[in-house]
Design a protein around this motif. Structure first.
Motif, short mmCIF file in Angstrom:
data_model
loop_
_atom_site.label_atom_id
_atom_site.label_comp_id
_atom_site.label_asym_id
_atom_site.label_seq_id
_atom_site.Cartn_x
_atom_site.Cartn_y
_atom_site.Cartn_z
N ASP A 34 0.64 -1.36 0.08
CA ASP A 34 -0.17 -0.07 -0.08
C ASP A 34 0.84 1.30 -0.09
O ASP A 34 0.36 2.26 -0.16
N TYR A 35 2.12 1.18 0.11
CA TYR A 35 2.94 2.43 0.38
C TYR A 35 4.18 2.18 -0.39
O TYR A 35 4.62 1.11 -1.04
N ASP A 36 4.71 3.19 -0.83
CA ASP A 36 6.17 3.32 -1.29
C ASP A 36 7.20 3.13 -0.47
O ASP A 36 7.57 4.13 0.14
N CYS A 37 7.62 1.87 -0.21
CA CYS A 37 8.48 1.61 0.86
C CYS A 37 10.04 1.59 0.52
O CYS A 37 10.45 1.37 -0.18
N TYR A 38 10.62 2.39 1.23
CA TYR A 38 12.22 2.34 1.41
C TYR A 38 12.69 1.62 2.91
O TYR A 38 12.16 2.19 3.85
N TYR A 39 13.43 0.29 2.81
CA TYR A 39 13.86 -0.15 3.93
C TYR A 39 15.40 -0.10 3.90
O TYR A 39 15.93 -0.42 2.92
N PHE A 40 15.93 0.04 5.10
CA PHE A 40 17.39 0.07 5.07
C PHE A 40 18.00 -0.53 6.40
O PHE A 40 17.40 -0.65 7.29
#
Ligand code: TRP
Length: 325
Positions: A34-40
């Motif tokens: 559902d979201y524009d996800c950035y994972y780091f």
């Protein structure tokens, strides 16, 4: 409508345990649709409490990212490593001028950590790590930050820094909102918070035999000594595992535990089976990535490239606003 942007990070702690899964990773997997996800991977953050963690960062990063992918995080998301996007360091430096030492000392999460470390002094980078976190978040102009309760104060500091920057230099940063992760806190095998240092954890990558072995050592209701004794599921750690990984049988288990019909040995056996089943597809995916380590490196390289492009754009905005740099 454009999707809202989410950013979240984890310190590189190596293979993840069930507490990490229930507390964060499971939620990351859900949010990616559902979201524009950035994972780091927040690898600089790992140094704030132990500078020697540097030597373990590389291996721990790979192992943790394999767990992300095994859990179903999409490989084409921007999955990246903080220390490879040097822009975070510059933004952190600029933000460090926008907050006082007194404000950072008021941070309740920091106070708790200092208490746990039994120290009366603090490393400068540890005091300032919420400022680094603000740089992580604002670099991607994230709208939402999924965090546990202990990190709420850091999102608040991030909002204050964004406001201060915008007020001094012009509107560059949105003020991000925290997105509280609601989950049933999974206790460790001994009832304390599940953690590597407490040695009370089950890894999501543990093989079934290991899961069985560990669950057998779990502390249950101390008053239930032998089968036939009535148990109290609400104070039992293993019951919490049933609630999470065996929801369909939970009510039956409650009834049978309370009546004494179900003994702890059988109950643990069932919980271990269910946990092992739940993570079976994860183990399969892990086996794939373990035999294709270059795939994992490529995924991180690609993600880091995407993140870097956004970071450079943000730093352009910052330099223009400040008329400097
Ligand atoms: N401070 C977080 C932790 O210790 C990790 C983290 C670093 C983070 N930067 C972040 C989380 C940005 C969310 C957003 O768990």
């Amino acid at each position: 409508m454009e999707k809202k942007r989410i950013l979240s990070g984890m310190r590189p702690s190596g293979r993840l345990h069930l507490g990490n899964y229930a507390g964060a990773l499971e939620n990351w997997v859900k949010l990616q649709n559902d979201y524009d996800c950035y994972y780091f991977v927040a690898d600089w953050h790992a140094l704030t409490t132990n500078p020697l963690a540097a030597f373990d960062v590389e291996e721990n990063t790979i192992q943790m990212v394999i767990d992300w992918l095994s859990a179903g995080i999409k490989p084409d998301l921007p999955l990246f490593v903080q220390s490879r996007v040097k822009e975070h360091a510059e933004l952190h430096l600029l933000f460090s001028m926008l907050i006082t030492k007194e404000r950072l000392e008021r941070n309740p999460t920091l106070k708790e950590q200092i208490r746990d470390l039994h120290k009366d002094t603090i490393i400068y980078g540890h005091l300032g790590y919420p400022v680094l976190q603000a740089a992580d978040i604002l670099m991607y102009k994230a709208n939402l930050v999924p965090v546990g309760e202990d990190q709420l104060s850091h999102v608040e500091i991030t909002r204050e820094i964004a406001r201060k920057f915008n007020q001094l230099y012009g509107e560059v940063f949105p003020e991000p909102q925290p997105k509280l992760t609601t989950f049933s806190r999974l206790p460790g095998l001994d009832g304390r918070k599940m953690g590597k240092s407490n040695n009370n954890f089950i890894l999501i990558s543990d093989p079934p035999e290991e899961i069985h072995k560990k669950v057998r050592t779990a502390i249950t209701d101390p008053q239930k000594v032998r089968r036939g004794d009535p148990g109290h599921p609400d104070i039992c750690n293993v019951f919490k595992y049933h609630q999470k990984f065996n929801p369909d049988e939970t009510e039956q288990i409650r009834t049978d535990c309370e009546s004494g019909a179900l003994g702890c040995v059988a109950c643990k056996q069932r919980a271990a089976e269910k946990i092992a089943d739940y993570f079976a597809p994860f183990r399969e995916k892990r086996a794939h990535f373990e035999s294709h380590p270059d795939d994992v490196r490529d995924i991180i390289n690609e993600g880091t490239k995407k993140a870097k492009a956004v970071a450079q754009q943000t730093m352009d905005d910052v330099h223009k606003a400040m008329k400097m740099g």
